[in-house]
Design an enzyme around this catalytic site. Structure first.
Site: not given
Ligand SMILES: [Fe+3]
Ligand SMILES: [Fe+3]
Lengths: 128, 281, 281, 128
Positions: B59, B193
């Site tokens: 990320h 999400h």
């Molecule tokens: Fe993730």
């Protein structure tokens, strides 16, 4: 901007080639905040620090204003812009609340109740 | 001969790591979540793998926009937990398995998967949170780990079909490794999400549960689902679920569900967890 | 609509660049080599491409062993000539075509090629020597260049078959780009050479010429040739020839040979060069 | 060492996984010579500079001895070890001559005459 099928998804900016090209320097500025000395320099004089990067004036202003949705529209990616939030001591949930236009308690309450419903949030066409 | 014994899928929400690291896992908010992994901790202690091939995504920790590999395989001796802006997580160093990792890299490239070989990489919550969920807070991780980082941040990620086939190729490669090793493949990320924009906080219980069903029973059908469906139905970050297909591809067509868990929320995210065992047919 | 008009293949020997840069191209040693590109300079001036997709390999300049992408596509606005230890070559900055490069990256990944997207990369002699051979010594390169770096240093490189199919996928991707662009694909590296060990200096004229024949007339057969044959017959660095298959895959099944040239030696290497045009059938 | 088909090729060490693992730090030392200040440090005190890298004693000695074939056997890759040659002011052809055990004029002469012949150089089995 070439129209893409995912442009129909409401409240969502996919980080595609177009956004990535637009936001390259904005995101690389964010990435620089991974280093403690850069966070200090940014906090000491935000404007001066931003001027080190070849970002557009609108991008710089969106950072100074902490306009989280504005940054995304100008090519920011959430995993990069969240590094500004971390520098500010804000959690992911706090900026999620700001981006979706509610207070943090309201947002947390929504999540506890099962999150934002998909109904009405699938498609811009659908929700018209 | 090395063999794949089981697959594990789990979300890798950073807030879960923070809750554990800060001693808040006993709080009312977190209790039900960690309870969902009680079985898993016992299960994995009973038949500890020698190596986990841990499929996850970075990320914006190890990789920025300067260089974005679609599939990166970690061949180093060890991997440090990444500093994601608040200092590295206080978890053990991740020990790699360079011999198997290099073997995989070689076999996968000859099998026409265009891997990026990585010999130096810090690993972020995407990799360390699943280890914490499955192993708790040991002094050292009890097995070796081969990080397999998949790009899901820059659109487009690899297709579901490509991920599923990569899993199959991983299995072939593992089974051609001469040493006798028990190998698990883990798929991480998801479930529904969205972290960005006015739609942040999206959760889609129906989509998630249908995904869990189909991943078990009809992975081929699930592998054909286009990115657009994930993004629309499961949120812009729900696309991480394609990584679970790599795990699934590495298993038998028919699998036994040893454990299944679903919980909402962990911070902004729906949490899903599966333990799948080979040898059901 | 963008379209692929022609393919060019050429060796990319660093000594050729040095000869040009140091004004030695008129020397007896180099004259016959540069003469082999006289036709090519005229040919390319007559129908200048807008963009060249330049397939080459990095030689431990941009990529060390920390990270080794199998296929890396350069999406940046521009690329600096690399400092390979004696300062960068005195050649123009390489201007990219980010719009087409990103389009290619997106289409190729969705077409199940596991590209590494690169936004910052210096380019070494592998990329700049072919530009010098085709364009001479201009103040600025006369077209945009999309670097496509292929790993051939760390064994194993991608298979010949994978390279050939990548060429086909590049063609599909180019032809789906809406802007009207003339695109060439160049494959570089080779021909037979070995730079290392007691067998250094190996040259295999027969292999090289058979390769040139087959690349033109029966590329599918050539794409099935295993790495071992290249290394054995054409030297450890002769494996670079697999990159020519990417260029070939991007062209029609039947092509017209506009130019063919072969010369031994350039320093340690046999030099081969082809210009292939679409529209022969 | 696992036997591989390419081990049958004479005078050639393929830079495969095994060699790459063995030579990682040797090659990363070589890579460091891409920077002028590192070349200076290396020239000033080769041994001290080599000691900055977790290389084996044999690897360090092979560098000090400029044992070009030895470096390859110990995991060096020619594109990396040639950076030592560049630091020394040697050309690719000069080290190629050394590695193949002839003088540079002899090597250059061989190349002008069409290079090393493939005949007798295909296979260790063949040449026995
Ligand atoms: Fe993730
Ligand atoms: Fe080369």
């Amino acid at each position: 901007m070439t129209e893409k099928p995912y442009h129909d998804i409401p409240g969502t900016i996919l980080f595609d080639a177009e956004q990535s090209r637009l936001g390259y320097h904005l995101n690389m500025f964010c990435m620089s905040l991974m280093k403690a000395e850069n966070r200090e320099a940014f906090k000491a004089d935000e404007r001066a620090y931003l001027d080190r990067f070849p970002m557009s004036e609108a991008q710089k202003q969106s950072v100074l204003d902490r306009d989280w949705n504005g940054m995304l529209a100008l090519g920011g990616n959430i995993y990069f812009t969240s590094k500004i939030a971390a520098t500010d001591g804000l959690s992911f949930q706090q900026i999620a609340a700001i981006m979706s236009g509610v207070s943090q308690p309201e947002y947390a309450e929504m999540m506890l109740k099962g999150g934002r419903s998909i109904d009405g949030n699938r498609s811009k066409k659908e929700s018209r | 001969m090395a063999r794949i014994t089981a697959g594990v899928a789990t979300s890798h929400v950073p807030a879960i790591g923070a809750a554990l690291d800060n001693g808040r896992s006993g709080e009312d908010y977190w209790k039900p979540l960690f309870a969902g992994y009680d079985f898993s901790k016992k299960w994995i202690a009973e038949d500890k793998p020698d190596v986990v091939i841990l499929v996850y995504n970075d990320h914006a920790s190890a990789f920025s926009l300067e260089l974005i590999p679609t599939f990166a395989i970690g061949c180093a001796d060890s991997f440090q937990p990444a500093d994601e802006g608040w200092g590295p997580r206080p978890v053990p160093v991740v020990e790699g398995h360079p011999a198997l990792a290099w073997h995989l890299a070689e076999k996968l490239i000859l099998d026409e998967f265009d891997m990026t070989i990585v010999n130096r990489m810090d690993v972020d919550h995407g990799l360390t949170v699943p280890l914490s969920l499955m192993f708790g807070q040991p002094q050292a991780w009890p097995c070796k780990v081969i990080p397999l980082a998949v790009n899901v941040v820059q659109y487009p990620p690899p297709t579901g079909n490509r991920c599923y086939n990569l899993g199959k190729a991983i299995r072939r490669a593992v089974e051609s490794f001469p040493e006798d090793l028990k190998v698990q493949v883990w798929g991480t990320g998801g479930m529904s999400h969205q972290l960005q924009g006015p739609r942040a906080g999206l959760i889609n219980r129906a989509f998630d549960n249908a995904f869990l069903d189909r991943l078990v029973d009809d992975p081929v059908a699930q592998s054909k689902v286009p990115h657009l469906d994930y993004v629309r139905e499961a949120g812009s970050e729900g696309i991480e679920l394609v990584m679970w297909l790599i795990m699934r591809g590495a298993l038998d067509d028919k699998v036994k569900v040893a454990h299944r868990f679903y919980h909402v929320p962990a911070s902004n995210t729906a949490v899903g967890h599966l333990i799948l065992e080979n040898g059901a047919a």
